[in-house]
Design a protein around this motif. Structure first.
Motif, PDB file in Angstrom:
ATOM      1  N   TYR A 150     -24.068 -18.415   6.042  1.00 17.09           N
ATOM      2  CA  TYR A 150     -22.682 -18.104   6.397  1.00 17.09           C
ATOM      3  C   TYR A 150     -22.504 -16.599   6.292  1.00 17.09           C
ATOM      4  N   TYR A 151     -21.423 -16.096   6.894  1.00 14.84           N
ATOM      5  CA  TYR A 151     -21.151 -14.665   6.881  1.00 14.84           C
ATOM      6  C   TYR A 151     -20.107 -14.327   5.823  1.00 14.84           C
ATOM      7  N   PHE A 152     -20.344 -13.256   5.067  1.00 15.50           N
ATOM      8  CA  PHE A 152     -19.372 -12.755   4.107  1.00 15.50           C
ATOM      9  C   PHE A 152     -19.460 -11.240   4.107  1.00 15.50           C
ATOM     10  N   HIS A 153     -18.329 -10.574   4.326  1.00 13.77           N
ATOM     11  CA  HIS A 153     -18.275  -9.101   4.393  1.00 13.77           C
ATOM     12  C   HIS A 153     -19.337  -8.553   5.342  1.00 13.77           C
ATOM     13  N   GLY A 154     -19.524  -9.245   6.466  1.00 18.85           N
ATOM     14  CA  GLY A 154     -20.431  -8.758   7.494  1.00 18.85           C
ATOM     15  C   GLY A 154     -21.904  -9.022   7.221  1.00 18.85           C
ATOM     16  N   GLN A 155     -22.230  -9.743   6.139  1.00 23.25           N
ATOM     17  CA  GLN A 155     -23.625 -10.017   5.834  1.00 23.25           C
ATOM     18  C   GLN A 155     -23.898 -11.503   5.985  1.00 23.25           C
ATOM     19  N   LEU A 156     -25.092 -11.846   6.462  1.00 20.30           N
ATOM     20  CA  LEU A 156     -25.516 -13.230   6.591  1.00 20.30           C
ATOM     21  C   LEU A 156     -26.124 -13.667   5.262  1.00 20.30           C
ATOM     22  N   ILE A 157     -25.513 -14.688   4.615  1.00 22.32           N
ATOM     23  CA  ILE A 157     -25.949 -15.162   3.311  1.00 22.32           C
ATOM     24  C   ILE A 157     -26.596 -16.535   3.483  1.00 22.32           C
ATOM     25  N   PRO A 158     -27.877 -16.725   3.091  1.00 22.12           N
ATOM     26  CA  PRO A 158     -28.525 -18.032   3.226  1.00 22.12           C
ATOM     27  C   PRO A 158     -28.004 -19.020   2.187  1.00 22.12           C
ATOM     28  N   ILE A 159     -27.983 -20.305   2.560  1.00 28.33           N
ATOM     29  CA  ILE A 159     -27.592 -21.366   1.644  1.00 28.33           C
ATOM     30  C   ILE A 159     -28.858 -22.112   1.236  1.00 28.33           C
TER      31      ILE A 159
ATOM     32  N   LEU B 231       1.100  19.008  -1.184  1.00 25.14           N
ATOM     33  CA  LEU B 231       0.690  17.746  -0.571  1.00 25.14           C
ATOM     34  C   LEU B 231       1.947  17.061  -0.035  1.00 25.14           C
ATOM     35  N   LEU B 232       1.980  16.836   1.292  1.00 20.69           N
ATOM     36  CA  LEU B 232       3.151  16.256   1.935  1.00 20.69           C
ATOM     37  C   LEU B 232       3.012  14.759   2.195  1.00 20.69           C
ATOM     38  N   TRP B 233       1.789  14.349   2.491  1.00 18.01           N
ATOM     39  CA  TRP B 233       1.578  12.965   2.922  1.00 18.01           C
ATOM     40  C   TRP B 233       0.170  12.544   2.572  1.00 18.01           C
ATOM     41  N   ARG B 234       0.010  11.320   2.085  1.00 15.34           N
ATOM     42  CA  ARG B 234      -1.327  10.775   1.804  1.00 15.34           C
ATOM     43  C   ARG B 234      -1.354   9.327   2.269  1.00 15.34           C
ATOM     44  N   GLY B 235      -2.340   9.017   3.114  1.00 15.16           N
ATOM     45  CA  GLY B 235      -2.537   7.648   3.567  1.00 15.16           C
ATOM     46  C   GLY B 235      -3.927   7.187   3.198  1.00 15.16           C
ATOM     47  N   SER B 236      -4.061   5.923   2.839  1.00 18.30           N
ATOM     48  CA  SER B 236      -5.375   5.411   2.449  1.00 18.30           C
ATOM     49  C   SER B 236      -5.542   3.966   2.885  1.00 18.30           C
ATOM     50  N   MET B 237      -6.809   3.558   2.983  1.00 16.38           N
ATOM     51  CA  MET B 237      -7.152   2.189   3.344  1.00 16.38           C
ATOM     52  C   MET B 237      -8.473   1.834   2.674  1.00 16.38           C
ATOM     53  N   GLU B 238      -8.546   0.607   2.139  1.00 19.62           N
ATOM     54  CA  GLU B 238      -9.715   0.164   1.370  1.00 19.62           C
ATOM     55  C   GLU B 238     -10.356  -1.039   2.043  1.00 19.62           C
ATOM     56  N   ASN B 239     -11.692  -1.002   2.179  1.00 17.89           N
ATOM     57  CA  ASN B 239     -12.439  -2.084   2.810  1.00 17.89           C
ATOM     58  C   ASN B 239     -13.888  -2.071   2.324  1.00 17.89           C
ATOM     59  N   PRO B 240     -14.604  -3.195   2.435  1.00 13.55           N
ATOM     60  CA  PRO B 240     -16.044  -3.185   2.130  1.00 13.55           C
ATOM     61  C   PRO B 240     -16.791  -2.274   3.105  1.00 13.55           C
ATOM     62  N   VAL B 241     -17.875  -1.642   2.621  1.00 13.17           N
ATOM     63  CA  VAL B 241     -18.638  -0.711   3.469  1.00 13.17           C
ATOM     64  C   VAL B 241     -20.126  -1.053   3.450  1.00 13.17           C
TER      65      VAL B 241
ATOM     66  N   TYR C 247     -10.012  14.743   4.559  1.00 11.95           N
ATOM     67  CA  TYR C 247     -10.198  13.344   4.222  1.00 11.95           C
ATOM     68  C   TYR C 247     -11.246  13.213   3.131  1.00 11.95           C
ATOM     69  N   HIS C 248     -11.137  12.134   2.365  1.00 11.03           N
ATOM     70  CA  HIS C 248     -12.093  11.810   1.308  1.00 11.03           C
ATOM     71  C   HIS C 248     -12.524  10.361   1.509  1.00 11.03           C
ATOM     72  N   ILE C 249     -13.756  10.056   1.123  1.00 15.98           N
ATOM     73  CA  ILE C 249     -14.221   8.673   1.097  1.00 15.98           C
ATOM     74  C   ILE C 249     -14.755   8.391  -0.305  1.00 15.98           C
ATOM     75  N   TYR C 250     -14.116   7.458  -0.994  1.00 16.70           N
ATOM     76  CA  TYR C 250     -14.556   7.047  -2.327  1.00 16.70           C
ATOM     77  C   TYR C 250     -15.225   5.689  -2.227  1.00 16.70           C
ATOM     78  N   THR C 251     -16.304   5.497  -2.975  1.00 26.43           N
ATOM     79  CA  THR C 251     -16.964   4.188  -2.988  1.00 26.43           C
ATOM     80  C   THR C 251     -17.106   3.690  -4.416  1.00 26.43           C
ATOM     81  N   SER C 252     -17.112   2.371  -4.568  1.00 22.78           N
ATOM     82  CA  SER C 252     -17.340   1.751  -5.873  1.00 22.78           C
ATOM     83  C   SER C 252     -17.995   0.393  -5.654  1.00 22.78           C
ATOM     84  N   GLU C 253     -18.786  -0.029  -6.634  1.00 23.52           N
ATOM     85  CA  GLU C 253     -19.442  -1.328  -6.573  1.00 23.52           C
ATOM     86  C   GLU C 253     -18.497  -2.385  -7.130  1.00 23.52           C
ATOM     87  N   LYS C 254     -18.356  -3.498  -6.410  1.00 29.54           N
ATOM     88  CA  LYS C 254     -17.450  -4.565  -6.843  1.00 29.54           C
ATOM     89  C   LYS C 254     -18.136  -5.919  -6.748  1.00 29.54           C
TER      90      LYS C 254
END
Length: 196
Positions: free
Chosen positions: A117-126, A161-171, A88-95
């Protein structure tokens, strides 16, 4: 009223998280169904820039999730005589994402109403004062780290390489990354065909 607004925001975030889907690239499923044993190998390069993603706890949880999911499909771990090699590999990028400001009912005052309010698991003050108009809330930018978990399944005899599965989410939630990738590993391997 505050509770209902928080519930609406929480539901919106759940729907955003649910948008992530598993992407799969593979050879013919019937061909894959003949493989019944696997062993783990490590990639030749480290792909994650975040120390919290490359720790032994994360690795152990991903491997356990894969082992459980493969066992359900009739595929077992065998380091001595594997048909398949897994890594397995884990790639990260800033977005950056443009996000609408949290809508609330109009009111007049200073410092009243929802304060965050909450966004991507973080509490953001207004930060606001005076009359707040929910129909003209505007947008603001959120910066976050995006992570992609990739699981490769390779033929042990010819290194194809027979099979590759991937999933992308904020970390961004460092405390929950191990569980997050464990869950994603199960979802990714859920798309792998059962053994004969």
């Amino acid at each position: 009223m505050k509770t209902s607004i928080n519930a609406l925001m929480f539901a919106a975030l759940l729907s955003l998280a649910g948008c992530a889907s598993v992407k799969v690239d593979q050879v013919d499923s019937a061909h894959l169904a003949a493989y019944k044993k696997y062993a783990w190998v490590k990639p030749d390069v480290k792909t994650s820039q975040l120390p919290s993603l490359s720790g032994s706890i994360t690795e152990e949880n991903i491997r356990t999730a894969v082992k459980t999911e493969f066992a359900r499909k009739g595929i077992i771990e065998d380091d001595q005589n594997p048909d398949l090699l897994l890594m397995y590999h884990i790639y990260t990028s800033e977005k950056t994402e443009n996000v609408p400001n949290a809508p609330v009912y109009p009111y007049y005052g200073f410092g009243f109403g929802p304060r965050a309010y909450y966004f991507h698991g973080q509490l953001i003050p207004i930060a606001y004062s005076g009359y707040y108009n929910p129909w003209n809330t505007g947008y603001h930018q959120e910066h976050y780290t995006d992570g992609t978990l990739i699981i490769d399944v390779i033929d042990a005899k010819n290194n194809e390489l027979l099979w590759r599965g991937s999933m992308e989410n904020p970390v961004n939630d460092a405390a929950g990354l191990s569980k997050q990738f464990s869950k994603e590993a199960r979802e990714i391997l859920g798309k792998y065909p059962d053994a004969k």
